[in-house]
Write a protein that holds these residues in place. Structure first.
Motif, short mmCIF file in Angstrom:
data_model
loop_
_atom_site.label_atom_id
_atom_site.label_comp_id
_atom_site.label_asym_id
_atom_site.label_seq_id
_atom_site.Cartn_x
_atom_site.Cartn_y
_atom_site.Cartn_z
N GLN A 104 -45.57 7.77 -64.71
CA GLN A 104 -46.72 8.53 -65.23
C GLN A 104 -48.01 7.70 -65.14
OE1 GLN A 104 -45.45 9.68 -69.17
NE2 GLN A 104 -43.90 11.08 -68.37
N ILE A 105 -47.90 6.41 -65.41
CA ILE A 105 -49.07 5.53 -65.31
C ILE A 105 -49.55 5.48 -63.85
CG2 ILE A 105 -49.83 3.11 -65.45
CD1 ILE A 105 -47.94 2.87 -67.95
N ALA A 106 -48.60 5.30 -62.92
CA ALA A 106 -48.96 5.24 -61.49
C ALA A 106 -49.60 6.54 -61.04
CB ALA A 106 -47.71 4.93 -60.65
N THR A 107 -49.08 7.65 -61.53
CA THR A 107 -49.64 8.96 -61.18
C THR A 107 -51.06 9.09 -61.71
OG1 THR A 107 -47.42 9.91 -61.28
CG2 THR A 107 -49.27 11.46 -61.38
N GLN A 108 -51.26 8.70 -62.96
CA GLN A 108 -52.58 8.83 -63.59
C GLN A 108 -53.64 8.02 -62.85
OE1 GLN A 108 -52.64 9.97 -67.27
NE2 GLN A 108 -54.74 9.46 -67.77
N TYR A 109 -53.27 6.82 -62.39
CA TYR A 109 -54.23 5.98 -61.67
C TYR A 109 -54.23 6.26 -60.16
CZ TYR A 109 -55.00 3.24 -65.90
OH TYR A 109 -55.35 2.85 -67.17
N ARG A 110 -53.49 7.26 -59.74
CA ARG A 110 -53.38 7.60 -58.31
C ARG A 110 -52.95 6.40 -57.48
NH1 ARG A 110 -56.25 12.67 -58.21
NH2 ARG A 110 -57.74 12.72 -59.94
N ILE A 111 -52.01 5.67 -58.01
CA ILE A 111 -51.43 4.55 -57.25
C ILE A 111 -50.33 5.13 -56.36
CG2 ILE A 111 -50.03 2.45 -57.48
CD1 ILE A 111 -51.42 2.02 -60.23
N ALA A 112 -50.37 4.78 -55.08
CA ALA A 112 -49.32 5.26 -54.16
C ALA A 112 -47.97 4.77 -54.70
CB ALA A 112 -49.57 4.71 -52.76
N HIS A 113 -47.04 5.70 -54.88
CA HIS A 113 -45.76 5.26 -55.42
C HIS A 113 -44.62 6.19 -55.01
CE1 HIS A 113 -47.07 8.25 -58.42
NE2 HIS A 113 -45.79 8.40 -58.71
N THR A 114 -43.43 5.67 -55.15
CA THR A 114 -42.22 6.45 -54.93
C THR A 114 -41.26 6.06 -56.05
OG1 THR A 114 -40.45 6.92 -53.36
CG2 THR A 114 -41.35 4.73 -53.30
N VAL A 115 -40.24 6.89 -56.27
CA VAL A 115 -39.39 6.69 -57.44
C VAL A 115 -37.92 6.59 -57.05
CG1 VAL A 115 -38.67 7.70 -59.64
CG2 VAL A 115 -41.03 7.96 -58.89
N ALA A 116 -37.23 5.59 -57.57
CA ALA A 116 -35.76 5.55 -57.46
C ALA A 116 -35.23 6.06 -58.80
CB ALA A 116 -35.28 4.13 -57.19
N LYS A 117 -34.95 7.36 -58.84
CA LYS A 117 -34.60 8.02 -60.09
C LYS A 117 -33.10 7.94 -60.34
CE LYS A 117 -36.08 12.18 -62.54
NZ LYS A 117 -36.79 11.34 -63.51
N VAL A 123 -28.49 -0.60 -56.80
CA VAL A 123 -29.26 -1.58 -56.04
C VAL A 123 -29.19 -1.29 -54.54
CG1 VAL A 123 -29.52 -4.04 -55.54
CG2 VAL A 123 -29.05 -3.28 -57.86
N ALA A 124 -28.05 -0.79 -54.07
CA ALA A 124 -27.93 -0.47 -52.63
C ALA A 124 -28.93 0.64 -52.26
CB ALA A 124 -26.50 -0.05 -52.31
N ARG A 125 -29.05 1.60 -53.17
CA ARG A 125 -30.00 2.70 -52.92
C ARG A 125 -31.44 2.20 -52.94
NH1 ARG A 125 -30.07 7.04 -57.28
NH2 ARG A 125 -32.29 7.30 -56.95
N ILE A 126 -31.72 1.28 -53.83
CA ILE A 126 -33.08 0.72 -53.91
C ILE A 126 -33.38 -0.09 -52.65
CG2 ILE A 126 -34.54 -0.92 -55.20
CD1 ILE A 126 -32.89 0.07 -57.74
N ALA A 127 -32.40 -0.85 -52.18
CA ALA A 127 -32.57 -1.61 -50.94
C ALA A 127 -32.85 -0.67 -49.78
CB ALA A 127 -31.32 -2.45 -50.66
N ALA A 128 -32.10 0.43 -49.72
CA ALA A 128 -32.29 1.40 -48.63
C ALA A 128 -33.68 2.03 -48.70
CB ALA A 128 -31.20 2.47 -48.69
N ALA A 129 -34.13 2.30 -49.92
CA ALA A 129 -35.47 2.90 -50.09
C ALA A 129 -36.55 1.93 -49.62
CB ALA A 129 -35.69 3.29 -51.55
N LEU A 130 -36.36 0.64 -49.91
CA LEU A 130 -37.34 -0.36 -49.47
C LEU A 130 -37.31 -0.51 -47.94
CD1 LEU A 130 -36.83 -3.16 -52.19
CD2 LEU A 130 -38.72 -1.51 -52.02
N ASP A 131 -36.10 -0.44 -47.36
CA ASP A 131 -35.99 -0.55 -45.91
C ASP A 131 -36.60 0.66 -45.20
OD1 ASP A 131 -34.78 -3.00 -46.03
OD2 ASP A 131 -32.74 -2.19 -46.05
N ALA A 132 -36.49 1.81 -45.85
CA ALA A 132 -36.98 3.05 -45.23
C ALA A 132 -38.51 3.16 -45.30
CB ALA A 132 -36.33 4.26 -45.91
N ASP A 133 -39.12 2.40 -46.21
CA ASP A 133 -40.57 2.49 -46.36
C ASP A 133 -41.16 1.10 -46.50
OD1 ASP A 133 -43.19 2.93 -47.01
OD2 ASP A 133 -42.79 4.42 -48.59
N ARG A 134 -41.54 0.54 -45.38
CA ARG A 134 -42.04 -0.85 -45.35
C ARG A 134 -43.42 -0.99 -45.98
NH1 ARG A 134 -38.69 -4.99 -45.09
NH2 ARG A 134 -36.96 -4.66 -43.64
N SER A 135 -44.05 0.13 -46.34
CA SER A 135 -45.37 0.02 -46.98
C SER A 135 -45.26 -0.32 -48.47
CB SER A 135 -46.17 1.31 -46.78
OG SER A 135 -45.56 2.38 -47.49
#
Ligand SMILES: *Cc1c(COP(=O)(O)O)cnc(C)c1O
Length: 355
Positions: free
Chosen positions: A94-107, A116-128
């Motif tokens: 919610q904080i990231a949304t309010q400040y319009r910080i580019a973000h993605t969520v591992a829900k 952790v494997a899913r988080i690693a995959a998310a980081l690999d899929a988006d190098r930004s």
């Protein structure tokens, strides 16, 4: 009344009495002595080098520190991945949304450990993605998220970690030697046993050097710069600083965070065993829980408000489950000036309820 909610905590007499010290103008040297002592003692808890780390104080609750950290340390062209498995992870989104910080969520579900494997995959899929934000102790369920696994996934990818340590700082292990860890946000009035009103971010000086805040009042860079110069931008909660410093002295006298961890662990185990014997199981196994707070299943046929009110009449404030968990569980924290005899009386109070 004893507070068994996760902050504010039951104060020791020593911390309570510290509130009665002389009035201070925040532009006088006596205030800056107080501020310097608080900042130095905060670093000392985990043996941090003041050349590498800064403790940046601010007036507000724990969320102020989390907001200050997130709003300053994710750069304009950066991107944040938020690990959510409870209310506090969701708050960072919610904080990231309010400040319009580019973000993605591992829900994750509230009862789940971060995958952790899913988080690693998310980081690999988006190098930004440049930063990961996570909660150390997710107070929603009492789960102590596995920092080491999360940090190693970040380290391997050159991503930096922003940690909400609001309900763990001062009582759980935090590996500050891991260079992946850029900052930890926390507050005076949880495991440190101060009063509400003072919060802080422990931040690496190299991260601070490139900080660019999106908020005015909670600008981490400005707060740090002025505090380094024995200055302050605004009127701080002077009395909360008195209490914080006294609480930090008390923590040091009692043996630091390791001793506090041991003290909480003994109280948490006493509560867990006593409630289990009375048919109330803990929601998570002890090895997945913090020592700070544990969640328990409500006894069959007892609604939370009933339990809360009955225990309050006996001198104990317990805490409800949040959101969808409010019908299923209750929480007991052992932060603050709580002792074994208090937990024993609490357990006896449960006996009285069954009848
Ligand atoms: C208590 C808490 C906060 C902040 O709550 P405040 O009410 O703003 O002090 C943030 N994160 C976690 C994990 C907490 O337990």
């Amino acid at each position: 009344m004893l507070l068994l909610n996760p902050g504010p905590v039951t104060l020791s007499a020593r911390v309570r009495n510290s509130l009665l010290q002389t009035d201070l103008c925040h532009r006088e040297s006596e205030f800056f002595d107080l501020q310097d002592e608080a900042r130095a003692r905060l670093l000392q808890i985990y043996g941090l080098d003041a050349a590498q780390w800064a403790a940046v104080l601010m007036t507000g609750s724990g969320t102020a520190a989390v907001e200050s950290m997130v709003a300053a340390l994710v750069p304009e062209n950066g991107k944040l991945l938020v690990v959510e498995n409870g209310v506090y992870g969701e708050r960072i989104t919610q904080i990231a949304t309010q400040y319009r910080i580019a973000h993605t969520v591992a829900k994750h579900e509230w009862m789940q450990a971060p995958d952790v494997a899913r988080i690693a995959a998310a980081l690999d899929a988006d190098r930004s993605i440049t930063h990961v934000a996570a909660i150390h102790h997710e107070t929603t369920t009492g789960r102590l998220n596995d920092l080491r696994a999360l940090a190693s996934v970040c380290r391997e990818r050159g991503v930096r970690l922003l940690l909400d340590g609001v309900s763990s700082f001062g009582a759980e292990a935090i590996d500050f030697a891991d260079t992946t860890l850029a900052a930890v946000a926390a507050t005076a009035n949880k495991c440190l046993h101060g009063v509400p009103g003072a919060a802080f971010v422990i931040v690496r000086r190299d991260a601070l050097a490139v900080a660019a805040s999106r908020t005015y009042y909670l600008d981490l860079g400005r707060l740090a710069r002025l505090q380094d110069q024995r200055n302050t931008p605004f009127t701080p909660s002077v009395h909360a600083y008195y209490a914080l410093v006294e609480a930090l002295r008390e923590l040091a006298d009692e043996g630091g965070w390791v001793a506090r961890h041991a003290r909480y662990a003994a109280l948490a185990e006493q509560a867990r065993a006593g409630l289990a014997a009375r048919g109330m199981a803990s929601v998570l196994p002890p090895e997945q829980s913090s020592v700070v707070l544990r969640a328990y299943r409500l006894p069959a046929g007892v609604a939370y408000p009933q339990l809360h009110d009955a225990l309050k009449a006996r001198g104990f404030v317990i805490y409800a489950g949040q959101g969808g968990l409010s019908a299923e569980l209750f929480r007991i924290s052992t932060m603050g000036d709580i002792h074994a005899a208090d937990i024993e009386r609490l357990l006896q109070s449960f006996d009285g309820l069954a009848k």
